[in-house]
Design an enzyme around this catalytic site. Structure first.
Site, PDB file in Angstrom:
ATOM      1  N   ASP A 214       3.015  -3.342  -7.586  1.00 19.25           N
ATOM      2  CA  ASP A 214       2.840  -4.412  -6.614  1.00 19.25           C
ATOM      3  C   ASP A 214       3.945  -5.454  -6.753  1.00 19.25           C
ATOM      4  OD1 ASP A 214       1.300  -6.302  -4.745  1.00 19.25           O
ATOM      5  OD2 ASP A 214      -0.128  -4.667  -5.013  1.00 19.25           O
TER       6      ASP A 214
ATOM      7  N   HIS B 210      -0.114 -11.088  -4.386  1.00 18.88           N
ATOM      8  CA  HIS B 210      -0.710  -9.903  -3.772  1.00 18.88           C
ATOM      9  C   HIS B 210      -1.275  -8.959  -4.833  1.00 18.88           C
ATOM     10  CE1 HIS B 210      -0.515  -5.892  -1.724  1.00 18.88           C
ATOM     11  NE2 HIS B 210      -0.889  -6.581  -0.666  1.00 18.88           N
TER      12      HIS B 210
ATOM     13  N   SER C 140      -4.175  -2.722   2.048  1.00 22.18           N
ATOM     14  CA  SER C 140      -3.894  -3.145   0.679  1.00 22.18           C
ATOM     15  C   SER C 140      -5.152  -3.170  -0.164  1.00 22.18           C
ATOM     16  CB  SER C 140      -3.286  -4.550   0.662  1.00 22.18           C
ATOM     17  OG  SER C 140      -1.907  -4.519   0.853  1.00 22.18           O
TER      18      SER C 140
END
Length: 554
Positions: free
Chosen positions: A190, A230, A408
Site C-alpha cells: 500500500d 490508505h 480497496s
C-alpha cells in the site's frame, strides 16, 4: 486514482504527508536494466536458504512447486559492473533478472553497451533525497516464527458495526471454528501505514509478534509508519481486533507491511516497487498478498496502458502478480473503481490469470456502481468474486471507526477471509483456494463480468468437499440427506476416549456421543430425519486434540 478507495464518511479527509513531487525534469532518472542471463552466478538451487526463508520453502514444498532459475538472485558480478559504471543501484529483481538504477541519459547509453545488459526501460521518476537511501542493494529479512496464542470466543456484538462485512462471507463463523488466520502470513502492499504502532486496534500485532517485517520500497527504508493513510485503513479490515468496535477478517494472521505506492505520483516505478515487494514477500514466506492498488493511466512521460493491454501478460505489475502466484502465494487484488467512469474496466494487476480480483457490493449484495467490470482484454471473466466495498467500516490513524467506499476495502476483507479459510484447508494450493472461493460464490452457477462468481461464503464451501482437518484423518460425510451420518477418525484420534457433540446453528446441543472403539468409520447414532434442514457443527475432542467439523442437512 490508483488507491482504490473513493471517499470516507465520518471524517472528511485522511492525512497525507508530504512526498516527492514526481518531477521528471532532473538529469537522473530511475531505470530498469534487464540482464541477459544468470550464468556463472554464485547462487545455486541446491542451496535455497541463501536467498529464501525456511517458510518460503515450506510453502513451495506443500504445494509441490519446484525451484527454478527465476528464483535465483541476479548475478552480483553484473550488479558490480553497473556500480563501476558510476550509477546508483537501488534494487535488484530475481524474477525479472534486472536492477533498478538511478542514472542520466548519458550513463544509460553506457549501460546499454554492456554485454550482459539485454535492454532497459526508463521508469520516469526522479529519485528521492539522498538521505533516504542506503548503500546496500539487498534488504535484510527479519522474520519471527512465533504464532499468536489462542483467542477468546467472539460473539456477534464483538464485531460492532463491522459485523456485516465479516458475516457476509462467513468470516465470523470461521472465527467461531478457531480459524482466525493464525500461522498464515499476509503481505499488504500500500501507500503507507501511519500510526499503526499507536492504534489500539493493532496492539495485538506487536504483543504477539504478528507484525513480522516492514519495508518502504519508495524511500528505501525500514519504517512504513508514515506517508498516506490508505494502508492503515486497508490493514484494519483484516487485522483490527477491538471487541465491541471492530474485528477484522484475519486478526490472528501474521503481517508484512510493505509500502510500494507513492500516492503523489503516477509512474511506472510503482509497478516495479510492487514487483520488489512481491519478491520480498516470497522470500519472507508470505502466504497471501493483498494489494488495493490498480494501474492504468500514468503521468507523462510514463507509459500508460490501454484496455487492450489488460491481457494478463503486458503490464509490469500483472506479470509480477502472476510470478508471485507461481511461487505459491494467493494474490488478492482490488478490481478497481472505474465502473461508472469512462474507463469502466478493471485495472492491472486484476487482469492477471492467476490472481483473485475482488469487486465491491453494497450491504444487500448488489454490485456497487463504482466497481469495475470485466472481462480482461483476452475475454476472461473478471472480477473473480466480490465482497462489501460500499459503506465498509475501517479504522483511521486516530483510532476512530469510519466508513468508506472502494474496492480497496472489498479486496482486503476478502484477503483476510481467504487467509482464514486457507488455515482451515492447509493442504490446498493457492490455485485450489481460488477455485474454492469461486465455487462457493453466490453467482457460481452463472458467473459474469459484473460480480464474477459472486459472494463466497464459508458455509457454502463445506457443501462441495469433505471438511479436512489434518489431512484425511478426520472428516464427516457432507452434505447430509437421508443417508447415515458417518464420522471418519484417524488412529491418532482414537488413542483416547473421543467425545462428539453436534450443535445446531444457534449453538444448541442436539446430540452427544462417546467413541472408544478402534476403526476409522464410526457411525453416529443420530439419524438424519431427526435434524431440521440447516447448518450444524460437529465438535470432536480426544484428550487435548479438539476440532470442529461442519455439515449441512439438506
Amino acid at each position: 486514482m490508483r488507491l482504490l478507495l473513493l471517499f470516507i464518511c465520518l471524517l472528511p479527509h485522511l492525512p497525507v504527508l508530504a512526498q516527492e513531487s514526481g518531477n521528471t525534469d532532473g538529469e537522473e532518472q530511475k531505470r530498469l536494466v534487464y540482464f541477459t542471463d544468470k550464468n556463472n552466478t554464485p547462487f545455486s538451487l541446491s542451496k535455497p536458504l541463501e536467498f529464501l526463508s525456511p517458510k518460503a520453502l515450506q510453502r513451495r514444498s506443500r504445494q509441490n512447486i519446484p525451484l527454478t532459475n527465476r528464483d535465483l538472485p541476479v548475478n552480483p558480478v553484473y550488479v558490480s559492473g553497473l556500480q563501476e559504471a558510476g550509477v546508483r543501484v537501488w534494487y535488484t529483481s530475481r524474477w525479472f533478472n534486472a536492477a533498478v538504477v538511478q542514472c542520466s541519459d548519458a550513463q544509460l547509453q553506457q549501460l546499454e553497451s554492456l554485454a550482459y545488459v539485454q535492454r532497459t526501460q526508463t521508469l520516469n521518476r526522479v529519485a528521492g533525497a539522498a538521505g533516504a537511501m542506503q548503500q546496500e542493494t539487498e534488504q535484510e529479512l527479519v522474520v519471527t516464527s512465533e504464532e499468536a496464542a489462542g483467542w477468546p470466543v467472539l460473539e456477534r456484538e464483538d464485531y460492532g458495526l463491522a459485523f456485516h462485512q465479516a458475516d457476509m462471507l462467513g468470516a465470523d463463523e470461521l472465527h467461531m471454528d478457531n480459524y482466525t488466520g493464525a500461522g498464515m502470513t499476509i503481505a499488504v502492499f500500500d501507500a503507507g501505514f501511519p500510526e499503526v504502532p499507536n492504534v489500539s486496534a493493532f496492539s495485538h500485532l506487536f504483543q504477539n509478534n504478528q507484525l513480522q517485517a516492514t519495508y518502504d520500497f519508495v524511500q528505501k527504508q525500514e519504517s512504513v509508519f508514515g506517508a498516506d493513510a490508505h494502508g492503515t485503513a486497508v490493514l484494519s479490515t483484516m487485522a483490527a481486533y477491538v471487541p465491541g468496535t471492530m474485528v477484522g477478517t484475519a486478526f490472528g494472521a501474521n503481517y508484512l507491511l510493505l509500502r510500494t505506492e507513492d500516492a503523489a505520483t503516477e509512474h511506472n516505478i510503482e509497478e516495479v516497487n510492487w514487483l520488489l515487494a512481491a519478491e520480498f514477500a516470497d522470500s519472507a514466506g508470505a502466504d497471501v498478498i493483498n494489494s488495493s492498488l490498480g494501474y492504468t493511466v500514468f503521468d507523462s512521460p510514463s507509459r500508460s496502458y490501454t484496455y487492450q493491454d489488460l491481457d494478463g501478460n503486458t503490464s509490469i505489475v500483472s506479470k509480477a502478480a502472476d510470478f508471485a502466484a507461481a511461487a505459491g502465494m494467493l494474490v488478492v487484488v482490488s478490481a478497481g473503481n472505474e465502473g461508472n467512469k469512462n474507463w469502466r474496466y478493471i485495472s492491472a494487476p486484476a487482469d492477471g490469470d492467476s490472481v483473485l480480483a475482488v469487486g465491491a457490493v453494497d450491504s444487500l449484495g448488489v454490485k456497487a456502481l463504482f466497481s469495475s467490470f470485466g472481462p480482461t482484454a483476452d475475454g476472461r471473466i473478471k472480477p473473480d468474486v466480490v465482497a462489501l466495498g460500499q459503506q465498509a467500516y475501517f479504522i483511521l490513524p486516530n483510532g476512530r471507526l469510519a466508513q468508506g467506499n472502494g474496492t480497496s476495502f472489498a479486496g482486503p476483507i476478502m484477503a483476510g477471509f481467504a487467509a482464514s479459510l486457507w488455515q482451515a484447508h492447509p493442504f490446498k494450493t493457492n490455485i485450489e483456494m481460488i477455485e474454492l472461493l469461486r465455487s462457493s460464490g453466490s453467482n457460481a452457477e452463472n458467473p459474469d463480468n459484473s460480480i464474477g462468481y459472486g459472494i463466497p461464503n464459508y458455509s457454502r464451501t463445506i457443501t462441495s468437499l469433505p471438511e479436512l482437518i489434518t489431512g484425511e484423518s478426520l472428516y464427516i460425510t457432507n452434505p447430509v440427506g437421508r443417508e447415515p451420518i458417518i464420522l471418519y477418525l484417524g488412529q491418532e484420534w482414537l488413542q483416547q476416549l473421543v467425545e462428539v457433540q453436534v450443535l445446531d446453528g444457534t449453538g444448541k446441543q442436539v446430540y452427544r456421543q462417546s467413541i472408544n472403539q478402534p476403526g476409522q468409520e464410526q457411525p453416529l447414532k443420530l439419524q438424519p430425519q431427526d435434524l431440521r434442514n440447516g447448518l450444524y457443527l460437529c465438535r470432536v475432542r480426544s484428550g487435548n486434540r479438539v476440532a470442529t467439523l461442519r455439515f449441512i442437512k439438506l
